[in-house]
Structures are given as structure tokens and as C-alpha cells.
Write a protein that holds these residues in place. Sequence first.
Motif, PDB file in Angstrom:
ATOM      1  N   SER A 161      44.202  60.267  20.103  1.00 12.66           N
ATOM      2  CA  SER A 161      45.438  60.202  19.331  1.00 12.66           C
ATOM      3  C   SER A 161      45.178  59.716  17.907  1.00 12.66           C
ATOM      4  N   LEU A 162      44.245  58.780  17.735  1.00 17.22           N
ATOM      5  CA  LEU A 162      43.880  58.331  16.392  1.00 17.22           C
ATOM      6  C   LEU A 162      43.288  59.469  15.570  1.00 17.22           C
ATOM      7  N   VAL A 163      42.402  60.241  16.179  1.00 11.73           N
ATOM      8  CA  VAL A 163      41.789  61.361  15.463  1.00 11.73           C
ATOM      9  C   VAL A 163      42.848  62.405  15.112  1.00 11.73           C
ATOM     10  N   ALA A 164      43.652  62.786  16.096  1.00 13.30           N
ATOM     11  CA  ALA A 164      44.691  63.781  15.842  1.00 13.30           C
ATOM     12  C   ALA A 164      45.671  63.283  14.784  1.00 13.30           C
ATOM     13  N   GLY A 165      45.993  61.992  14.823  1.00 14.27           N
ATOM     14  CA  GLY A 165      46.906  61.426  13.840  1.00 14.27           C
ATOM     15  C   GLY A 165      46.334  61.461  12.437  1.00 14.27           C
ATOM     16  N   ALA A 166      45.045  61.189  12.287  1.00 11.47           N
ATOM     17  CA  ALA A 166      44.400  61.263  10.976  1.00 11.47           C
ATOM     18  C   ALA A 166      44.420  62.689  10.438  1.00 11.47           C
TER      19      ALA A 166
END
Length: 399
Positions: A250-255
Amino acid sequence: MSEHERETGLFTGSVLFGGLWSDGEVTELLSDRTLIGAMLEVEAVLAEAGQVAGLVPAAAAAAIAAAARGLDIAPEMLAAATARDGVPVPAMVQRLRRAVTGEVAGFVHLGATSQDVLDSAMMRQAAQVLAVIDRRLAQLVARLTALADAHRATMMAGRTRGQIALPVPLGLRIAGWAAPLIRHRRRLTELQPRLLVATLGGPVGSLSGIDPDAAARLEAEFAARLGLTLPPMPGHAQRDGLAELGSWLSLVAGALGKIGADLLIMARSEIAEVRIGGAGGSSAMPHKRNPVRAELLVAAAREVAGRLGALHGALIHAEERDGAAWTVEWQSWPAMAVATAAALNHAGGLLDDLEIDVPAMQARAGDGDDRGSANRFIDRVIADASHADGRLSGEGEDA
């Protein structure tokens, strides 16, 4: 419903929508056939580890390992039994036992339970998926830092809370896209030992029925041969590793979603500081160039974040095993991984076709050329990316 629809969610496996949401390389790594192969490899390794631990005769271990590695079990062969048993392992073990002869069958699946096999197999899959995602992250970071370096002197109107604020270099904004991705690569190296673990606890997580000294040799050899970490105890009901994986995805997708959101604003008709090539057409307005790839980065971030709640809900594993919570994991993290991998591909394509209108940017920025510490910050991000890449590839200082 197709195999990939069952495994990774409707749109990630859809022929119609797959070009938006799916990723062929990662979807294949998470396919039913790949999972069955991984489970059979776990059974082969379990027999070989059993021999090392003195629990399985050498001839039986060799026969089981050869049979497991030679079996070709189509997903359809296990589908009905999986619907009945709630897990594909019992039916697969039956087929493996029929593939060996005589007393050898009694040594198949020795000391293990279905969760041991499925969890360990899925961690083998996760390791391969994360290697793909990390490779793409490294490539994207390299492209973003090069672009940030190239646009140190390209001044644009900085905006805060949707309003024009002060001039800022485009390179600084792009460095801000790269910086979290660099941190996420570091986070991945930190979480992998906690996530990529072998699971071998038997019926209730205590390896009951096996002499403790032999059990210690068994689990150590089992983990080593699978290339997984040996945890302090089997994690049948401790699911923080997968929850952490979901958080990381989710952190990667959010970035990536942040990049998409910025580009959607920059490409607006009334701003037009960038043009997004490869844009989609409209059925009603032929003059439009819809910024599909940027939209997909935002949509993927929301999709992955939405699934994260379900995966965190699965942390509530009651007692020694919880089938209801366990099942939620199978639907959640593979779909999140596929969507994140697809978003990384879209991000790369977006950069390939991105056209930056430097005169339009600088006209809106006005005459201001105060870069403050922007160059220093850009340098730091570039250096951080280089340092992180060296450390993650085994170069540079010892960890």
C-alpha cells in the motif's frame, strides 16, 4: 471465471480489464499452477529434511522428492476437493501418496499440516513477486532521479493547498516522487526476513509426535532448503508478516498514486504544463486525450489501500488456527501485489510518453529564480538512491 480471476480478483484476471489492472509476469508467479508446484516442492523438501533429521529413510525420501517434483497436477483436479476441504493440500497429498509405492506413502507429509505447506509455498511465491517489484522500483527510481537532475533549472509555480505559492524547480517535485520509493526499497530489505519464513508446526503448532531434537533438525533443514527464514516458532496464528507485506504494498502503490495525482493536475487543459502521451480517447469527444495511465496510478493506490483493511482484519486469528481469517489472506495480498506491479508498469510507461512544456511552466512561475536549498535536496535524493542501490545489491559498506 478464469484461473486468475479466482486467484487475484475479478479485474486483475479479466481479459477485458486485464490491460488496466493486471500484470502478466506477477500474475503468472501467483497462478494456481505455480502455487501447486510450490506446494509440491515443499513436500519434496519436507521429505529430504526428514531424512537429514533421521525421520525418513533415505530411499523413501528420494522416492517422495522425485514423485513430488515429477507430478503434474492441474488446478481442475483439486478444485472440487478444495471447495470441500477449504484448502487444496489434502487432495494434493492424496495424489502424492498414490504416486509412491508401499510403505513410502506413510512418510509423505510427515509431521506437517496443510497450513505448513500452503504458507511455506506462498512465501516462496512472495519472494519471487517481491524480487520483480523491487527490480521495477529500482528502474523507476533511476529514471526519476535522472529526470530530477535534468530539470534543476526548470522553474514552475509551486502550489500548496491547491493555490499558486512560490516558484520551485520541477526537479525538486520529481525528487519528491523518488524519495519515498527509495525508502520503500529499504523497508523491503528490512521486512523480508520477518515475512519470508518457513512454517512447520504440525497439527497445533508444536510439532507434536516428533522427538524435540529431531524436530529441531527437521525445521532447520526444511527452512534452509526452501531458502526461507526459520522463525522462533511457527506462525499459524501470528500473521503480522503478511499484514506488514500488505502495508508495504500500500505504501508503494500510494507513492505511485501521488505521482499520478500530480500529473493529472499538471496535465489539466487550463494548466497544460505536461502532456501525457499514449493517452486514451473519448467515445463522445474526439478532441480529448484522457490521461489514463495517471488515473490508473491513483486508482491502483486506492484499490490496494482498500484491500489493506481486509488483510489487517485477518490479523485476528483465533486460537491455534483460524480458517476464516486465513482464507481472507489468500484473496487479499496476491491481488494487492498484482495491482502494485501493474501500477509500476504504468508509471514506467507514463514516463516514456511524458512531454514537459518547459516554457509553459516557466511562464506561470514568473521571474522568480530563488531555488533556496532545492539543489541541495535534489543532490541528497540522488545520493540516497545511489547509496541505497549499492547497499541493496550487496555493494558498499557491510550491513
